[in-house]
Every structure is written in C-alpha cells, then in structure tokens.
Design a protein around this motif. Structure first.
Motif, PDB file in Angstrom:
ATOM      1  N   UNK A  83       0.809  -1.214   0.000  1.00  0.00           N
ATOM      2  CA  UNK A  83       0.000   0.000   0.000  1.00  0.00           C
ATOM      3  C   UNK A  83       0.849   1.273   0.000  1.00  0.00           C
ATOM      4  N   UNK A  84       2.183   1.111   0.037  1.00  0.00           N
ATOM      5  CA  UNK A  84       3.055   2.280   0.146  1.00  0.00           C
ATOM      6  C   UNK A  84       3.545   2.791  -1.204  1.00  0.00           C
ATOM      7  N   UNK A  85       3.081   2.179  -2.314  1.00  0.00           N
ATOM      8  CA  UNK A  85       3.620   2.574  -3.620  1.00  0.00           C
ATOM      9  C   UNK A  85       3.306   4.032  -3.945  1.00  0.00           C
ATOM     10  N   UNK A  86       2.118   4.510  -3.583  1.00  0.00           N
ATOM     11  CA  UNK A  86       1.773   5.897  -3.866  1.00  0.00           C
ATOM     12  C   UNK A  86       2.655   6.873  -3.116  1.00  0.00           C
ATOM     13  N   UNK A  87       2.867   6.602  -1.823  1.00  0.00           N
ATOM     14  CA  UNK A  87       3.743   7.463  -1.024  1.00  0.00           C
ATOM     15  C   UNK A  87       5.185   7.392  -1.519  1.00  0.00           C
ATOM     16  N   UNK A  88       5.598   6.209  -1.989  1.00  0.00           N
ATOM     17  CA  UNK A  88       6.960   6.059  -2.526  1.00  0.00           C
ATOM     18  C   UNK A  88       7.149   6.902  -3.776  1.00  0.00           C
ATOM     19  N   UNK A 148       2.928  -1.934   5.315  1.00  0.00           N
ATOM     20  CA  UNK A 148       2.955  -0.988   4.190  1.00  0.00           C
ATOM     21  C   UNK A 148       2.090   0.239   4.452  1.00  0.00           C
ATOM     22  N   UNK A 149       1.040   0.080   5.272  1.00  0.00           N
ATOM     23  CA  UNK A 149       0.250   1.248   5.661  1.00  0.00           C
ATOM     24  C   UNK A 149       1.062   2.164   6.566  1.00  0.00           C
ATOM     25  N   UNK A 150       1.834   1.562   7.477  1.00  0.00           N
ATOM     26  CA  UNK A 150       2.667   2.351   8.390  1.00  0.00           C
ATOM     27  C   UNK A 150       3.789   3.065   7.630  1.00  0.00           C
ATOM     28  N   UNK A 151       4.464   2.339   6.742  1.00  0.00           N
ATOM     29  CA  UNK A 151       5.541   2.973   5.975  1.00  0.00           C
ATOM     30  C   UNK A 151       4.987   4.066   5.068  1.00  0.00           C
TER      31      UNK A 151
END
Length: 336
Positions: A83-88, A148-151
């Motif tokens: 779930x962290x791909x957008x933030x990445x 992945x939500x936390x990252x």
C-alpha cells in the motif's frame, strides 16, 4: 553425465516457465474482451480515442502504471501487497528533484550529472523503502497491510517535511524534455527506457530460481521453507524490487510533470492492485503473470483516458475504478 545434469534444470526451468505462461494466459478471463469492448465503446463515443496522438498519450500514461503494477504483481504473487507505492512515488519525486535542483545550483553547466545523481537518489529511496517493508513483513512477521500502511504514513510525513508541501523545481531542461516528453521513432522515450527494466523482471520471474521460489512461497510458504527456499530473503527481495520499480516509475513521471510533486501518485495503490488482480493475480498468492499485469495496467489507463475524453468527472472515475476492483476480486474468488 555433466551434460545431462546441466540440461535437466534448464529444461525444467523452461517447462515451468511455459506452464506459468499458460496459467497466466488462462487466468486473464474476460480481460481481453473488456479491452476490446472498451475500445469500441470509447471510439463510438469520441472519435479521437483511437487517433494516433491519443494512442501515444495512453502509452505514455500507461508506462508509469505498468512498472508499478509489475512490482505490485510480484508482491501479490508472494502472498502480500504493498500500500506504500503511492507514497513512494511522492517521496522519490521530491528527493530526486531536490538533488537535481541543488546540484543544478552547484554545477549549472552539468545538467546531465544532476540527472544521474537524481536517478541515484531514486534507487536509494527504492532500496530503503523496500527494505523497510520487506524486513517488517518477512523477518518481523507483521501483516503486510499494517507494515505498508505504516511505511506509507512515515513516507508521506518525510515527503512533506522535505518539500514543505511545495513543488520542487526547476528541473534540468534536458531531463524534462528527454525523459518526460522525448520521442524516438514515434515511441515515447519513457516507454523505451522501461523496456529493459521489464525485460529484467521477465528474466527473474520466468527464467531464474527467484521466480520459482516466489510462486512456491505464495502457494505455500511452509512447504517452500521445508523445500529449502530462503523465504525471508526472497520476500524481502520482492518488496525491494517492488519499491525499486515504483521509484524508477516515479523518476520518469517526475520528468513528465517537470517538477517534484509532494502529492504525486496518490492513485497508484488502488490502480496497481486493480491492474494486477484484473490481469490474473490472486489476492491469496501463488498466481499471476507479467503479460496479464501489463494488459491490466493498459486497461486501467485506457479506462481513465476514455472517461476523460467523455468528460466524466474524477469523482465518478474513482467510483468506477473501485467497482472494477471489486469485480476483479469476485472473479478471483470464483477462479479459486
């Protein structure tokens, strides 16, 4: 005897690769039909849909999602998701742009060096994020959703701290014009740059031991461990590879938008999972393929482009994309 010993694993590898390709193609289900129906409907609604300029625009838009969706596909095959791909995407955009801007001030006559340094920072971001996700999921045994939500939350905070919530620029003109909007033989440079990256992933998944281990882990991690697969190492490597593909996509997308954007990529978690699942990946792991994921990403991009052409608002587009994901999940359940 030596020749036989060498040829057996090669033959087995080729056989398993062909079997996975057959499984991947059979798992596509209605996707080819949906692609054709969508093309026909959007063309009937707006004759510009299949115009050469718009087809190139779809390809340009799709390449970023394709790379991220391939990374998501690898994680899904392993039995997780990211779930962290957008933030990445946002962090990579801001970090790489900041590096290029600062080097541009120090060395104004060396824009190419600044661009290469920006790419180096891109790889760095991908490695760090991927290791954080991979270690949390594999070695610390925390649920991928939580990790992945936390990252993602941490990354979003870092992105806003670095950028102060503002765009980062200006970027080197050569970087923006070449990577962002450059063309070669009528094909976007971004697509040509993505091809070798996709080729490397294809070799890893279909011809290397990594691919066999990945599908084994996704199907049954305990059995894979008993069989001698280094499950934790393979899982960590998978999350690193997903983040690297996402970071590379962000680097090219940053050139496209010509500045570092702290809010870039918010749609990619939903879009990439939708593309991978509708392309044949199972949310339970152990199933998926490169071809189906690429077609799924093309379908999602084409759907968005077509809805833009018929002037459907972004709010309605998000609703439709969510419905597509639910339908894809239902199809996945029936497949199993």
């Amino acid at each position: 005897m030596k020749q036989s010993a060498v040829s057996e694993p090669v033959s087995a590898n080729r056989s398993s690769s062909k079997q996975r390709l057959r499984d991947s193609m059979s798992s596509l289900g209605m996707l080819p039909v949906l692609l054709i129906v969508s093309v026909v409907l959007f063309q009937l609604e707006n004759s510009r849909f299949l115009a050469g300029e718009n087809v190139l625009n779809i390809l340009q838009q799709a390449i970023y999602l394709i790379l991220i969706s391939i990374g998501q596909m690898l994680v899904l095959v392993s039995g997780g998701f990211d779930l962290s791909v957008g933030a990445t995407v946002a962090l990579t955009s801001v970090v790489s742009s900041t590096v290029m801007v600062k080097l541009g001030v120090i060395m104004p006559d060396s824009p190419n060096i600044a661009a290469f340094a920006g790419f180096g920072s891109t790889i760095g971001v991908g490695l760090v994020v991927g290791l954080a996700n991979g270690i949390g999921v594999s070695f610390m045994r925390v649920n991928p959703f939580i990790v992945t939500l936390a990252t993602s939350s941490v990354i979003q905070g870092l992105t806003l701290l670095i950028s102060q919530g503002s765009e980062v620029g200006p970027l080197p003109d050569s970087f923006v014009s070449f990577v962002g909007s450059g063309m070669a033989a009528g094909i976007p440079i971004a697509a040509l740059l993505a091809l070798p990256v996709i080729g490397v992933v294809y070799l890893l998944v279909d011809w290397a031991r990594y691919g066999r281990n990945l599908f084994a882990i996704g199907s049954n991690p305990k059995a894979a461990f008993v069989s001698g697969v280094r499950v934790n190492v393979s899982l960590t490597g998978t999350y690193v590879l997903c983040s690297l593909l996402t970071a590379i996509s962000s680097f090219m997308l940053t050139a496209r938008v010509s500045s570092g954007q702290p809010l870039l990529g918010a749609e990619f978690p939903l879009s990439s999972i939708t593309a991978a699942v509708i392309g044949g990946c199972s949310l339970k792991g152990g199933q998926g393929g490169l071809v189906g994921t690429i077609l799924g990403a093309l379908f999602v991009t084409m759907l968005s482009n077509g809805m833009d052409l018929v002037r459907l608002g972004s709010n309605y587009q998000m609703i439709i994309l969510g419905i597509v994901l639910v339908v894809a999940v239902l199809i996945d359940r029936n497949r199993r």
